[in-house]
Design an enzyme around this catalytic site. Structure first.
Site, PDB file in Angstrom:
ATOM      1  N   GLU A 150      -0.749   3.616 -13.545  1.00 39.08           N
ATOM      2  CA  GLU A 150      -1.376   4.552 -14.538  1.00 39.08           C
ATOM      3  C   GLU A 150      -2.723   4.798 -14.172  1.00 39.08           C
ATOM      4  O   GLU A 150      -3.209   5.842 -14.726  1.00 39.08           O
ATOM      5  CB  GLU A 150      -1.103   3.943 -15.979  1.00 39.08           C
ATOM      6  CG  GLU A 150       0.673   3.730 -16.258  1.00 39.08           C
ATOM      7  CD  GLU A 150       0.714   3.480 -17.705  1.00 39.08           C
ATOM      8  OE1 GLU A 150       1.912   3.592 -17.874  1.00 39.08           O
ATOM      9  OE2 GLU A 150      -0.102   2.769 -18.216  1.00 39.08           O
TER      10      GLU A 150
ATOM     11  N   GLY B 124      -2.311  -3.695 -12.346  1.00 37.51           N
ATOM     12  CA  GLY B 124      -1.724  -2.478 -12.299  1.00 37.51           C
ATOM     13  C   GLY B 124      -2.496  -1.342 -11.495  1.00 37.51           C
ATOM     14  O   GLY B 124      -3.384  -1.553 -11.463  1.00 37.51           O
TER      15      GLY B 124
ATOM     16  N   PRO C 255       0.853  -0.976  -0.195  1.00 42.06           N
ATOM     17  CA  PRO C 255       0.074   0.150   0.060  1.00 42.06           C
ATOM     18  C   PRO C 255       0.779   1.270   0.056  1.00 42.06           C
ATOM     19  O   PRO C 255       0.485   2.394  -0.312  1.00 42.06           O
ATOM     20  CB  PRO C 255      -0.778  -0.103   1.280  1.00 42.06           C
ATOM     21  CG  PRO C 255      -0.987  -1.269   1.554  1.00 42.06           C
ATOM     22  CD  PRO C 255       0.556  -2.081   1.042  1.00 42.06           C
TER      23      PRO C 255
END
Lengths: 172, 736
Positions: B691, B688, B618
């Site tokens: 992005e 992912g 995290p």
């Protein structure tokens, strides 16, 4: 973002300094020393040149002449505001800046940055400050040559002066 | 190992190390300045010479002649490399323009010479003494003017259509037809492109700052015309890439050529003012979006068309990608068209496709909600889809966009939003709230690793994976520690070396999940080797530095007592990403303040809620998201490569003129990760996230500016000059 007044066909660069704009409104002078040791004082108003056909000459300093001091006259009183406008919150030149000295009766002095190749002030025009501040801007920018990319500066200059006056009222 | 069935319970699910917010294991190297970057391998390279790149002074045409005499005679000069004397050069598969131009010039600041000298200053001085006689020809630099000449790209999937968009849009009672533009943008990463090269016999040894080691080896080899086996490429630390370092650039090729010519190791870093026009950039787009809906707010028709430009042989910015997947609607079409522009090479920058696509789409959605009189959060929720809308037989593997929006709205205090734009004032500030969805596809790609268990019980991971500031070192160490049941400090991670197994590399937010899945595969093999060595069954339990099965309880290090154990494997993927649409989701909430007098926008607070599978760490994931949000602020408010439409280059090619956000622009940023796992993505159940964080941010800010001011700006960045004419009149208070 380029200048809209005081430009020439040879150069439309804006003077980027903040300090010089504030010094101009305070009637500062600079002390200089030449290579031969001689000294002189130059009023801020006379320090920077307009580009004309010689854009490579930015000041009236001679070759080898250094600024050694900045001399401020006695404080003019009133409330002093410097308002710098830019898209990024820091590390950016002013799109428009306003240096304002405002007296209690609404009179005062104004110099603009970001609009010309030198700090931009007109002592005669600023007499209108107490009656209609927009007249001051209109006269300062009356010969403006703008492009679609910087035409916004005329509107922005007016609104920034309004904001500076409002701030001066609060500060006072 | 092949991942072709949904993940079930596996050793990662123990979450003894994975999923914890541990500090970066490479952090102390960076904070003490001892992490060596590509330009800094002083330990390994004796007496390097310095290379200085000369960029072309025209955008298109050719070099008639180059006069090198004065440069050669300058102090300290060892060699000058030009296309004339470099010998035959190929072009990398991933490069659109050649990396050493001449006699043909394809774009402004294309490298045309490298001067190698004893010092950097000598090389720079000599480079300025090179006289070049150019033959310029006219080029095309303005996307708006080239739009009509744009054509359908030859590769990829330029067009899609489902249902009858035209009829459905015409019949829709509420319609939006709007055009948006996004400007050219630059990665502007901290570390410039840099390389140090030396020749060891016929082998090139090169340290370069590159996100994709194997791609780099292949393209260096191809460009120089040498076998891949003769290229040893290392990229252990990278000071930011954002896609700008996916591909080998001029610094690497010229360092290699310079080292060959000077018979010395050579270092080359691209000077900052060269980077913007010499390397790649995110191309500008023009995007037209049409949406038709019922009065109740159900989308019945949606179309997204995008135009972008690139050099001949280049690719389009895939700005319509998310519109194929994000919202429901029975009738839909998307199309991309590509114009030839003679600017520098257009290519990937953080979330290519979705980042600029969401900048447009998520304003359009806001505009549509406003037309319908529906809250923009509710409008998005009402048009959610759990299947790929173009292929309804394909479900999303996991899709919690609605949760992101609802939880975000609650946490942000969205219900306090004034439904009327330009209706909230706080002193000199006009106050606005904005929202946008976040969406970015999840890509999985083959990735390998080698894992060693040493006699001392230390587990060492080797993979050519890179860490571009993302935290790869750390999450790979966490993965290996979890798999082998050892504490984190008993794991060593070695990255970014072409001697190591080929990994996914870093790009497209595929690296975190894919590279750790490769480590999972190698560790699975190592566990088998350990169990075999210890005479334990293959399903033995690895935890606390012990291997346990039945009544047996052995230290894992015992398996290597008589010699190191080594295992190597890679993860490859079946068709789960075809059968299930794998994407990541989020919601961005923003409060802005716009100066009522000057139109200056300042972001007051931001919140991102992300659903991106298992979050492996995290802390590093949060760093990725807040970095991406910061980049989104730049896209919204200031980042804009200004094209000189006559001379054909980006004018503001330094960090003074190309304005990325500074600290003063960024308020406290909140990030919430939803607790989820995606068993379709990999055994890590992760996706992912790097992005996802940028996608939608700029639109959320643009929407907040509209909410604050009532002014809708459809051309990024939303600078004050686009607002000032339309701001409310100032109250001219009387003297008090």
């Amino acid at each position: 973002m380029h200048a809209i007044v005081g430009t020439s066909d040879a150069c439309i660069a804006a003077h980027p300094s903040d300090m010089a704009v504030a010094m101009r409104v305070l009637d500062a002078e600079v002390e200089t020393m030449r290579a031969d040791g001689s000294t002189r004082r130059i009023a801020l108003a006379d320090l920077h040149r307009l580009p004309g056909a010689t854009p490579h000459l930015e000041t009236t300093l001679d070759a080898g002449e250094l600024i050694t001091a900045v001399v401020l006259p006695s404080p003019p009183g009133g409330t002093h505001v410097y308002r710098k406008v830019r898209d990024r919150a820091s590390y950016a030149f002013a799109l428009v800046s306003v240096a304002l000295v405002r007296q209690a009766d609404g009179s005062g002095r104004v110099a603009l940055g970001g609009v010309a190749p030198k700090p931009w002030r007109d002592e005669d025009a600023e007499k209108a400050l107490s009656s209609d501040p927009h007249v001051v801007i209109d006269r300062l920018l009356k010969d403006a040559r703008t492009s679609p990319d910087n035409a916004f500066k005329t509107v922005l200059a007016r609104r920034t002066l309004d904001a500076a006056i409002a701030e001066a009222r609060i500060v006072r | 190992m092949k991942f072709d069935r949904p993940a079930t319970k596996n050793p990662i699910d123990r979450l003894a190390v994975v999923g914890h917010p541990v500090d970066r294991i490479d952090g102390p190297l960076k904070t003490t300045g001892t992490a060596r970057y590509a330009y800094e391998h002083h330990d390994a390279v004796a007496r390097p010479a310095y290379g200085y790149v000369l960029g072309a002074g025209i955008a298109k045409g050719s070099i008639h002649s180059m006069d090198l005499a004065a440069a050669k005679a300058a102090p300290g000069v060892l060699a000058i490399v030009t296309a004339d004397n470099a010998g035959p050069l190929g072009k990398g598969d991933k490069n659109t323009a050649t990396l050493l131009g001449g006699p043909t010039i394809e774009h402004y600041h294309q490298a045309i010479a490298l001067v190698v000298a004893e010092t950097f200053e000598q090389a720079r001085w000599a480079a300025r003494r090179i006289r070049v006689d150019y033959g310029p020809v006219d080029g095309t630099f303005d996307l708006a003017r080239a739009k009509e000449s744009a054509s359908k790209p030859a590769s990829g999937k330029p067009d899609t259509a489902v249902g009858e968009f035209g009829n459905a849009f015409a019949a829709a009672p509420v319609q939006l037809d709007a055009t948006y533009t996004t400007p050219d943008q630059s990665h502007a990463m901290m570390e410039p492109h840099a390389s140090t090269a030396l020749w060891d016999g016929d082998t090139l040894v090169i340290w370069t700052s590159n996100q994709m080691v194997a791609w780099g080896v292949a393209d260096v080899a191809k460009t120089l015309g040498i076998p891949k086996e003769k290229v040893h490429l290392m990229s252990p630390f990278i000071g930011g890439g954002f896609g700008g370092k996916l591909f080998v650039r001029a610094d690497a090729v010229l360092a290699a050529l310079g080292a060959r010519a000077a018979k010395r190791p050579v270092k080359v870093a691209l000077p900052r003012p060269l980077m913007f026009n010499n390397t790649t950039h995110r191309p500008a787009t023009i995007q037209r979006i049409r949406i038709g809906a019922t009065r109740e707010g159900r989308i019945t028709a949606i179309a997204h068309e995008s135009w972008s430009g690139d050099l001949p042989g280049g690719k389009p910015e895939t700005a319509v990608d998310q519109t194929r997947l994000l919202y429901a609607g029975a009738n839909r079409m998307t199309a991309m068209r590509l114009a030839v522009l003679d600017l520098a090479e257009a290519n990937a920058m953080r979330a290519p496709g979705e980042a600029p696509g969401m900048m447009a789409l998520e304003i359009a959605i806001d505009e549509m909600a406003e037309k319908l009189g529906i809250d923009p959060v509710q409008f998005r929720i009402a048009n959610d889809t759990q299947v790929d809308p173009e292929h309804p037989e394909r479900p999303f593997s996991k899709r919690r966009l609605v949760d992101c929006l609802a939880i975000g709205a609650e946490k942000f205090g969205w219900k306090a939003r004034n439904p009327h734009p330009a209706g909230t004032r706080d002193g000199r500030w006009l106050v606005g709230f904005g929202v946008a969805a976040a969406f970015r596809n999840n890509l999985v790609t083959r990735s390998g690793a080698r894992v060693r268990l040493g006699k001392d019980g230390v587990v060492t991971v080797e993979t050519d994976m890179t860490d571009i500031g993302t935290g790869s070192y750390t999450i790979i160490a966490q993965t290996a520690a979890e798999m082998m049941g050892v504490p984190l400090h008993r794991v060593v991670v070695r990255l970014g070396d072409s001697d190591y197994p080929v990994s996914s590399g870093s790009g497209g937010q595929w690296g975190g999940n894919s590279s750790t899945a490769g480590v999972y595969a190698a560790c699975t093999k190592l566990r088998e080797a350990v169990a075999t060595k210890l005479g334990l069954p293959p399903d033995a339990d690895f935890a606390d530095g012990r291997v346990r099965a039945g009544s047996r309880d052995v230290a894992v290090a015992d398996a290597a007592r008589n010699g190191e154990l080594v295992a190597e494997d890679h993860m490859e993927y079946g068709d789960l990403d075809k059968r299930y649409q794998q994407s990541t989701f989020g919601a961005h909430f923003v409060e802005v303040r716009v100066d009522a007098a000057t139109g200056e926008t300042r972001v007051k607070r931001m919140l991102a809620v992300c659903a991106a599978g298992r979050i492996l760490n995290p802390k590093t994931a949060r760093s990725q998201v807040i970095g991406a949000m910061t980049m989104g602020v730049g896209a919204a408010l200031s980042e804009h490569l200004v094209v000189d439409r006559y001379a054909g280059f980006f004018v503001n090619h330094d960090l003074a003129g190309y304005e990325v956000p500074v600290h003063a622009d960024i308020p406290h940023l909140d990030v919430v990760f939803l607790d989820e796992t995606d068993p379709m993505s990999s055994p890590m159940k992760a996706k992912g996230v790097a992005e996802l964080g940028i996608c939608g941010v700029a639109a959320a800010i643009a929407n907040a500016i509209h909410h604050a001011t009532g002014v809708r700006v459809r051309d990024y960045p939303v600078t004050l000059d686009k607002l000032i004419d339309r701001l409310p009149l100032l109250a001219r208070e009387e003297e008090s």
